[in-house]
Design an enzyme around this catalytic site. Sequence first.
Site, PDB file in Angstrom:
ATOM      1  N   LYS A  59       0.751  -1.164   0.027  1.00  0.00           N
ATOM      2  CA  LYS A  59       0.167  -0.137  -0.173  1.00  0.00           C
ATOM      3  C   LYS A  59       0.949   1.332  -0.034  1.00  0.00           C
ATOM      4  CE  LYS A  59      -4.388  -1.594   1.976  1.00  0.00           C
ATOM      5  NZ  LYS A  59      -5.302  -1.326   2.990  1.00  0.00           N
ATOM      6  N   LYS A  80      -8.175 -11.143  -8.266  1.00  0.00           N
ATOM      7  CA  LYS A  80      -9.161 -10.936  -7.441  1.00  0.00           C
ATOM      8  C   LYS A  80     -10.182  -9.809  -7.746  1.00  0.00           C
ATOM      9  CE  LYS A  80      -8.964  -9.664  -3.350  1.00  0.00           C
ATOM     10  NZ  LYS A  80      -8.967  -9.401  -1.754  1.00  0.00           N
ATOM     11  N   LYS A 138     -12.471  -3.674  -4.990  1.00  0.00           N
ATOM     12  CA  LYS A 138     -13.391  -2.358  -5.257  1.00  0.00           C
ATOM     13  C   LYS A 138     -12.068  -1.343  -6.151  1.00  0.00           C
ATOM     14  CE  LYS A 138     -11.849  -0.730  -0.670  1.00  0.00           C
ATOM     15  NZ  LYS A 138     -11.601  -2.088  -0.082  1.00  0.00           N
TER      16      LYS A 138
END
Length: 330
Positions: free
Chosen positions: A114, A197, A200
């Site tokens: 991240k 996957k 969002k």
Amino acid sequence: MTKTRIFSGIQPSAGSLHLGNYVGALMQWRDLQDDFDAIYCVVDMHAITSPQDPAELRASTRATAAQYIASGIDPTKSTLFVQSHVPAHAELAWVLNTLTGFGEASRMTQFKDKSARQGSEAASVGLFTYPVLMAADILLYDTKVVPVGDDQRQHVELTRDLAGRFNSRFGDTFVVPEARIGTETARIYDLQDPTSKMSKSAASDSGLIRLLDDPKRTAKKIKSAVTDDEREIRSDRQAKPGVTNLLAILSAFSRTPVAELEASFAGKGYGDLKGAVAEAVVAELEPVRARTLELLDDPAELDRLLAVGADRAESIAQETLARVYDRIGF
Ligand code: ADP
Ligand code: NA
């Protein structure tokens, strides 16, 4: 007999939760709430580790809670609340921060991913200590079992280490929790890019089914899912990721093992499979969508349900925090 305590949380998502969240988290949570003493949290404090728009965060926190309830999380069976409503999360996180090694936190792979995406200057210290806040979430409730996706395994390991470290330094205080990792068929992939996957943060919306999508749009997305040039309907994650994903979705929504589905589709075409998937998904999600909209239409009732959950969570959390403060010399 007292039931085993479980804790799990999802970050509020702008817009709507997706089919991956539903199959990988909400369906399992719904099933677990009968046999476990379940605590389910909308983790808005985690959400601000990425820059947020305040009005949007407030709206998506409520919408996420509404989708939990609409998906069958029963607020009279489970404790359902919003993380920031219970200040003990931040308080315990601070204590645990002082027990976490800098090097130990630096090894968290999700932080590395991240922070690489946000940029090392933009990434905050909050993002760095995110797993410590997650440890506080879990340990506050004497959680025995943490149902999570595989990507959270390392964070639960850290939680276990911190609990053990605190217990050996200050005396037995925390329950050391265990991860309960979801099965491979509970993992849903992007309909357009079935090796990634469903997420969002997907590049395009067409591979992502949102719980609040219009049913026609949902059916259309499923019917446009990527498959392959063969004709055979069988599960093979390497060679046939698109078909395998459709089978996994149908398996989840029809509560039928994949092998049984393969047998029942013998000799049939991909169009038949997509039709069956669309029908099963729409039939189950349509009432979820309707119930979510109903809940969002009555903000006072939703707030009341969340306040009941926060009260119940707070009373457990306060007891743990008092024990911790006493042990550490406050
Ligand atoms: P996203 O990947 O969209 O950012 P989150 O990381 O917020 O979703 O995940 C919230 C919960 O939903 C977690 O329990 C996670 O394991 C589950 N989940 C997310 N995406 C999927 C997926 N594609 N398939 C199965 N479960 C998923
Ligand atoms: Na994620």
